[in-house]
Write a protein that holds these residues in place. Structure first.
Motif, PDB file in Angstrom:
ATOM      1  N   GLU A 119      -6.965   7.966   4.562  1.00  0.00           N
ATOM      2  CA  GLU A 119      -6.137   8.591   5.589  1.00  0.00           C
ATOM      3  C   GLU A 119      -6.753   9.885   6.110  1.00  0.00           C
ATOM      4  N   PHE A 120      -6.584  10.138   7.415  1.00  0.00           N
ATOM      5  CA  PHE A 120      -6.938  11.412   8.049  1.00  0.00           C
ATOM      6  C   PHE A 120      -8.432  11.734   7.913  1.00  0.00           C
ATOM      7  N   ALA A 121      -9.259  10.712   7.860  1.00  0.00           N
ATOM      8  CA  ALA A 121     -10.706  10.891   7.723  1.00  0.00           C
ATOM      9  C   ALA A 121     -11.373  10.707   9.085  1.00  0.00           C
ATOM     10  N   GLY A 122     -12.687  10.420   9.081  1.00  0.00           N
ATOM     11  CA  GLY A 122     -13.425  10.152  10.312  1.00  0.00           C
ATOM     12  C   GLY A 122     -13.912  11.407  10.988  1.00  0.00           C
ATOM     13  N   TYR A 123     -15.187  11.696  10.804  1.00  0.00           N
ATOM     14  CA  TYR A 123     -15.721  12.978  11.257  1.00  0.00           C
ATOM     15  C   TYR A 123     -16.864  12.777  12.244  1.00  0.00           C
ATOM     16  N   PRO A 124     -16.772  13.296  13.472  1.00  0.00           N
ATOM     17  CA  PRO A 124     -17.865  13.178  14.447  1.00  0.00           C
ATOM     18  C   PRO A 124     -18.972  14.181  14.149  1.00  0.00           C
ATOM     19  N   TYR A 125     -19.914  13.798  13.288  1.00  0.00           N
ATOM     20  CA  TYR A 125     -21.005  14.692  12.906  1.00  0.00           C
ATOM     21  C   TYR A 125     -21.775  15.150  14.140  1.00  0.00           C
ATOM     22  N   THR A 130      -7.093  10.948   0.881  1.00  0.00           N
ATOM     23  CA  THR A 130      -6.319  11.561   1.947  1.00  0.00           C
ATOM     24  C   THR A 130      -6.803  12.985   2.203  1.00  0.00           C
ATOM     25  N   SER A 131      -6.116  13.697   3.061  1.00  0.00           N
ATOM     26  CA  SER A 131      -6.481  15.069   3.417  1.00  0.00           C
ATOM     27  C   SER A 131      -5.954  16.056   2.377  1.00  0.00           C
ATOM     28  N   SER A 132      -6.678  17.145   2.192  1.00  0.00           N
ATOM     29  CA  SER A 132      -6.226  18.201   1.286  1.00  0.00           C
ATOM     30  C   SER A 132      -5.214  19.127   1.945  1.00  0.00           C
ATOM     31  N   GLN A 133      -4.971  18.943   3.233  1.00  0.00           N
ATOM     32  CA  GLN A 133      -4.001  19.798   3.918  1.00  0.00           C
ATOM     33  C   GLN A 133      -2.580  19.468   3.460  1.00  0.00           C
ATOM     34  N   PRO A 134      -1.646  20.405   3.586  1.00  0.00           N
ATOM     35  CA  PRO A 134      -0.269  20.136   3.163  1.00  0.00           C
ATOM     36  C   PRO A 134       0.355  19.009   3.980  1.00  0.00           C
ATOM     37  N   LYS A 135       1.309  18.335   3.396  1.00  0.00           N
ATOM     38  CA  LYS A 135       2.037  17.305   4.124  1.00  0.00           C
ATOM     39  C   LYS A 135       2.656  17.911   5.378  1.00  0.00           C
ATOM     40  N   GLY A 136       2.566  17.166   6.455  1.00  0.00           N
ATOM     41  CA  GLY A 136       3.073  17.650   7.732  1.00  0.00           C
ATOM     42  C   GLY A 136       2.027  18.359   8.563  1.00  0.00           C
ATOM     43  N   GLN A 137       0.905  18.743   7.937  1.00  0.00           N
ATOM     44  CA  GLN A 137      -0.184  19.406   8.654  1.00  0.00           C
ATOM     45  C   GLN A 137      -1.464  18.567   8.654  1.00  0.00           C
ATOM     46  N   LEU A 150       0.808  -1.215   0.000  1.00  0.00           N
ATOM     47  CA  LEU A 150       0.000   0.000   0.000  1.00  0.00           C
ATOM     48  C   LEU A 150       0.844   1.269   0.000  1.00  0.00           C
ATOM     49  N   CYS A 151       2.142   1.129  -0.070  1.00  0.00           N
ATOM     50  CA  CYS A 151       2.995   2.311   0.001  1.00  0.00           C
ATOM     51  C   CYS A 151       3.096   2.947  -1.372  1.00  0.00           C
ATOM     52  N   GLY A 152       2.212   3.868  -1.649  1.00  0.00           N
ATOM     53  CA  GLY A 152       2.230   4.594  -2.919  1.00  0.00           C
ATOM     54  C   GLY A 152       2.644   6.028  -2.669  1.00  0.00           C
ATOM     55  N   CYS A 153       3.225   6.635  -3.662  1.00  0.00           N
ATOM     56  CA  CYS A 153       3.649   8.024  -3.474  1.00  0.00           C
ATOM     57  C   CYS A 153       2.491   8.958  -3.754  1.00  0.00           C
ATOM     58  N   ASP A 154       2.470  10.070  -3.050  1.00  0.00           N
ATOM     59  CA  ASP A 154       1.450  11.108  -3.218  1.00  0.00           C
ATOM     60  C   ASP A 154       1.981  12.121  -4.219  1.00  0.00           C
ATOM     61  N   LYS A 155       2.023  11.705  -5.467  1.00  0.00           N
ATOM     62  CA  LYS A 155       2.621  12.533  -6.508  1.00  0.00           C
ATOM     63  C   LYS A 155       1.548  13.005  -7.462  1.00  0.00           C
ATOM     64  N   ASP A 156       1.495  14.315  -7.683  1.00  0.00           N
ATOM     65  CA  ASP A 156       0.500  14.861  -8.589  1.00  0.00           C
ATOM     66  C   ASP A 156       0.834  14.474 -10.021  1.00  0.00           C
ATOM     67  N   SER A 157      -0.205  14.235 -10.812  1.00  0.00           N
ATOM     68  CA  SER A 157      -0.047  14.025 -12.236  1.00  0.00           C
ATOM     69  C   SER A 157      -1.223  14.660 -12.935  1.00  0.00           C
ATOM     70  N   ASP A 158      -1.039  14.954 -14.196  1.00  0.00           N
ATOM     71  CA  ASP A 158      -2.077  15.653 -14.938  1.00  0.00           C
ATOM     72  C   ASP A 158      -3.219  14.697 -15.251  1.00  0.00           C
ATOM     73  N   PRO A 159      -4.433  14.994 -14.800  1.00  0.00           N
ATOM     74  CA  PRO A 159      -5.558  14.109 -15.070  1.00  0.00           C
ATOM     75  C   PRO A 159      -6.025  14.239 -16.513  1.00  0.00           C
ATOM     76  N   ILE A 160      -6.563  13.147 -17.011  1.00  0.00           N
ATOM     77  CA  ILE A 160      -7.189  13.155 -18.327  1.00  0.00           C
ATOM     78  C   ILE A 160      -8.687  13.049 -18.091  1.00  0.00           C
ATOM     79  N   VAL A 161      -9.425  14.066 -18.493  1.00  0.00           N
ATOM     80  CA  VAL A 161     -10.841  14.137 -18.173  1.00  0.00           C
ATOM     81  C   VAL A 161     -11.646  13.381 -19.219  1.00  0.00           C
TER      82      VAL A 161
END
Length: 255
Positions: free
Chosen positions: A188-194, A129-136, A21-32
């Motif tokens: 990752e970093f999910a789970g929200y107490p509504y 995953t979270s939209s926050q920057p890495k480390g935050q 499951l160790c994949g890199c969080d690397k942006d790539s250009d999406p094809i719509v």
């Protein structure tokens, strides 16, 4: 009071079993992919949803490999299939269309009769995953993934609304119901107490049927339960929960 079934998995075992499951969080250009219905927004077409609190996907779509941001509650409606290509990264946001902090955090909700086809690979997992920057990034940065099916549960009416405040029911009599595939996926970093006793978990499964495929799923740093089943018959396997705030594995309503 809910009956909780809690199982803790050792970190050593997790490390050994989730190398795939160790994949890199690397942006790539999406094809719509062209479609009659628009589901991607923003200047680069990398935002899932129009940014409002709730957005419905009514047609089948394929999200090509790339990096996207999900805003608001994204519903996949009955009859629609959402396919996500291997290697895709979807970042859950916690803001509304006006840029203000939302009360709920974004979530992906697969309704009864809809399907998700999120079939990653060992080399190219699909990452939520979270939209926050890495480390935050931290637990409860966004909501989570919810799948609702038509299998049985032990509620008196066999139909109930999934917890977490979302507008989606689950339950029925079709134990062989098929809600799609969730395979080689990280959440990752999910789970929200509504609200009290009504949370969005990392992965919430409401009456999901046995023809659904769920395996090789890792949930880390969740703000509530990592995995929670409400009834259903799905036979999930190869599940890893790491560092959840509440339960690693929780079952209710006759799962």
């Amino acid at each position: 009071m809910k009956m909780k079934t809690i199982q803790r998995i050792g970190l050593g075992l997790a490390v050994c079993t989730v190398i795939f499951l160790c994949g890199c969080d690397k942006d790539s250009d999406p094809i719509v992919e062209e479609s009659g219905e628009q589901i991607l927004f923003g200047p680069n077409k990398t935002q899932i949803g129009d940014g409002k609190a709730e957005f419905s996907i009514k047609e089948s779509h394929t999200i090509k490999k790339g990096t996207y941001t999900m805003v608001g509650w994204i519903y996949v409606e009955e009859g629609a299939t959402l396919t996500i290509e291997p290697g895709t990264v979807i970042k859950g946001d916690n803001k509304n269309y006006d840029g203000q902090i939302a009360a709920t955090g974004s979530s992906l909700i697969i309704k009864r009769g809809a399907k998700i086809m999120a079939q990653g690979t060992a080399a190219s997992p699909i990452v939520f995953t979270s939209s926050q920057p890495k480390g935050q990034r931290k637990a409860s940065d966004w909501g989570g993934v919810i799948i609702c099916g038509r299998a049985r549960n032990n509620a008196a009416t066999s139909e109930m609304t999934i917890e977490g405040g979302v507008n989606a029911n689950h339950g029925g009599t079709d134990d062989g119901d098929n809600s799609g595939v969730l395979q080689y996926v990280r959440i990752e970093f999910a789970g929200y107490p509504y609200k009290t006793d009504s949370e969005i978990n990392g992965l919430t499964l409401g009456s999901v049927g046995s023809d659904t495929t769920i395996d090789h799923v890792q949930i880390s740093y969740c703000g509530d339960d990592s995995f929670e089943w409400f009834g259903g018959t799905v036979n999930a396997s190869h599940l890893i929960s790491y560092h959840s705030w509440d339960d690693d594995f929780d079952t209710d309503n006759g799962f």
